[in-house]
Structure formats: C-alpha cells, structure tokens
Design an enzyme around this catalytic site. Structure first.
Site, PDB file in Angstrom:
ATOM      1  N   LYS A  26       0.814  -1.217   0.000  1.00  0.00           N
ATOM      2  CA  LYS A  26       0.000   0.000   0.000  1.00  0.00           C
ATOM      3  C   LYS A  26       0.848   1.267   0.000  1.00  0.00           C
ATOM      4  CE  LYS A  26      -3.354  -2.898   0.363  1.00  0.00           C
ATOM      5  NZ  LYS A  26      -4.058  -3.377  -0.839  1.00  0.00           N
ATOM      6  N   TYR A  43     -12.687 -14.337   3.742  1.00  0.00           N
ATOM      7  CA  TYR A  43     -11.635 -13.347   3.935  1.00  0.00           C
ATOM      8  C   TYR A  43     -11.097 -13.416   5.364  1.00  0.00           C
ATOM      9  CZ  TYR A  43      -9.285  -8.864   4.433  1.00  0.00           C
ATOM     10  OH  TYR A  43      -8.365  -7.901   4.685  1.00  0.00           O
ATOM     11  N   TYR A  63      -3.357 -12.271   2.912  1.00  0.00           N
ATOM     12  CA  TYR A  63      -3.119 -12.008   1.495  1.00  0.00           C
ATOM     13  C   TYR A  63      -1.994 -12.868   0.915  1.00  0.00           C
ATOM     14  CZ  TYR A  63      -6.169  -7.965   2.001  1.00  0.00           C
ATOM     15  OH  TYR A  63      -7.246  -7.164   2.228  1.00  0.00           O
TER      16      TYR A  63
END
Length: 333
Positions: free
Chosen positions: A49, A263, A289
């Site tokens: 990010k 998730y 992830y």
C-alpha cells in the site's frame, strides 16, 4: 509513459529487492521462483500500500486536506500503512474498521496491525460486518467538515486509479531489474483483493508491451466478481493515464480457489505455505493475502499450471505484522 506528471510524495524505500528463491524452486521442482520484496517498502513495517499512498497522499496535499479517512478489516495492512503515512506527513488519521471476521479473538482485535495503528496515533472506529463502508466513511467526512477541517477519503486498499499508479510504477521497476540481470519473466503472480495492485500491474505490463501474463490469487471474492472488479479499475486507470482501450477483458485472470471459508479465515494451505517459506527461505508472509497467494501458486505449480515456464515472479505485498494477530490460529509444526 511518464508517471512524473502525477503528484507524488516519497514514502517508500525503492527499488524493492528482486530475490531468487533457489531452495523453494528446487523443493517444488518447477520453474525458478523470484520474489519482488514489496514487504520492504519501509513505511510502518512496509507493504504494497505504500506505493499507492505515494500518489494518494500527494493528491490529498493537492486538495489541501488535513484529515485522511480510510477503511478496511480490523487487521488491515492498508490501514496500518495509511496511519504511518498520515503521521509522517502531519495528517490526522481516521480508520473505519469492518468486523469481517466472525468470533475474532482478543489477539485479532488488539494486536498486530491494530497495535501499530494505535502507535501511529490513528483514531479507530468499528462498524458491523456487511456495513456500507463508503457510506461509513462519508459519515466521518461530514463530521470532519462540521469541525472546520478538510477530509480526504482513501478507498479500501487504496484501490482507485490514483492508487493503482503505484503498481504501474512497480512494473516499470520490475522490468528494469529483470533487464539488468537478463531475466525473462514468464508470469507475475500475487494475491488480489481490493483490485488496485492487480489493476496497476496489468496496466503497467500492457503499457510496457511486456507480454507478461499476470495471475491474481483471490483472497475474498468469487472469480467472476474479482475479475470484473479488476477489469473495471484497470480500464479506469489506463484512461486516467491517457491510455484508453489499453486493457482487454482477457488480460485479467484471477484464480479464487484458495479463499477457503472466507476473507481473513486461515486455511491449511496458507499455513503450510507460510511455514515452507519461513523454513526454506527465511521469509515471512501474512495469513490473509500473501500467504493465500503463495498457497495458490505452490499448488498450481504442482498441477502443472506453469508448465514450460522458466521464471515466475511472486509479488510479496507484505503484512507479516498480521501473524501476531493470528498466532493462536496458526500451526508452527
């Protein structure tokens, strides 16, 4: 293709390393595997990010904002890096967390990324699973405006055309590194969630006319939904760059067979992949992830998906901080 015409601040340690993983490659008896170490971007323990935030924070400055608002799951890597960027550049930071993980442990709710968010001085708000997160951020923005301040909303994962520029730039960097060592990249693989990383990679690869296929390993949505989300953002990003029509629908490929029960919910494959990389290469990957992305890549190598390919690059999107929040759910044996 000039990215210098877009406002940008310096937050990341670039270029990130491109490392060969010889022991993993030998163990899997497949193509040679390389890892692009975007866990080493530096900001707030690093992660993918940060590349996006270089462009997003610059846009916030351009718009004279003084409060950054973003959202994510409780253990959001994006939120942690946003909080660090806000602290570094003098913004107030408001984080809106969706309680996506059912029956979360005390460790999940308080340690890992959450602990670092608090260290960086972010204000945390929690909302129920299934909340309209864009609406929740708008509520916070209205509150901020009422206080006479100027909010800037960053979408989840930093995934909009501005944020995706960070991964267009990553591909330029990766191709330059490959050229320096005469490395032919046959595939780029990574975990895909909010779509910005994959959209940026695809746009960059296409803009460079690299002919490198990009495979996203999904961590949340079903295949059709994930691919449509990535395709939409890829088109928006290329249009934002003045490259309309660059990306075709069949450029977008996501494999969503490794999500498991949802998730942020650990899988055995993810756990095994994290252990394998820790013990063969001394590398740490996260349970949400990159761990699921690795599990997918490893399984696909065994199934012959990359047959006749010599070199694969896995984009390490960071997030190992989250391991501490999952320590009670992960096996080290």
């Amino acid at each position: 293709m000039l990215l210098s015409r877009f406002p940008r601040v310096s937050l990341a340690h670039l270029p990130t390393p491109l490392e060969h993983l010889p022991r993993l490659s030998k163990h899997l008896n497949g193509p040679e595997i390389y890892v692009k170490r975007d866990d080493c971007t530096g900001l707030g323990t690093g992660g993918n990010k940060t590349r996006k935030l270089e462009f997003l924070i610059a846009d916030a400055q351009k718009n004279n904002a003084d409060v950054i608002i973003t959202q994510g799951a409780v253990q959001s890597n994006h939120a942690r890096q946003t909080a660090a960027a806000a602290a570094k550049l003098g913004f107030q930071c408001e984080l809106v967390f969706e309680k996506r993980v059912t029956d979360a442990s005390k460790a999940y709710m308080e340690s890992g990324n959450v602990f670092l968010d608090q260290l960086f001085g972010a204000n945390i708000r929690e909302v129920a699973k299934g909340s309209d997160m864009n609406d929740e951020m708008e509520k916070v923005a209205s509150e901020i405006r009422a206080n006479g301040q100027v909010p800037y909303i960053i979408p989840g994962g930093g995934s909009n055309p501005i944020g995706a520029l960070g991964y267009v730039d990553c591909v330029l960097e990766l191709i330059a590194q490959a050229n320096e060592r005469n490395l032919v990249i046959d595939s780029i693989v990574h975990a895909t969630g909010s779509a910005g990383t994959q959209a940026g990679i695809v746009v960059g690869a296409k803009a460079m006319n690299s002919n490198i296929p990009v495979l996203g390993i999904g961590v949340n949505a079903p295949k059709k939904l994930q691919e449509e989300k990535v395709y939409k953002l890829s088109c928006e990003t290329s249009e934002y760059m003045g490259l309309s029509g660059l990306v075709k629908r069949d450029d977008i490929v996501a494999n969503c067979d490794y999500v498991g029960d949802g998730y942020g919910v650990p899988t055995k494959g993810m756990n095994d992949a994290i252990l394998l990389l820790a013990r063969l290469e001394g590398l740490l990957f996260d349970p949400v992830y990159s761990g699921k992305g690795l599990a997918g890549m490893i399984d696909l190598i065994g199934r012959g998906y990359f047959k006749n390919q010599r070199n694969i690059v896995f984009i390490h999107t960071g997030g190992a901080t989250g391991l501490f929040a999952y320590h009670d759910l992960l096996s080290t044996k």
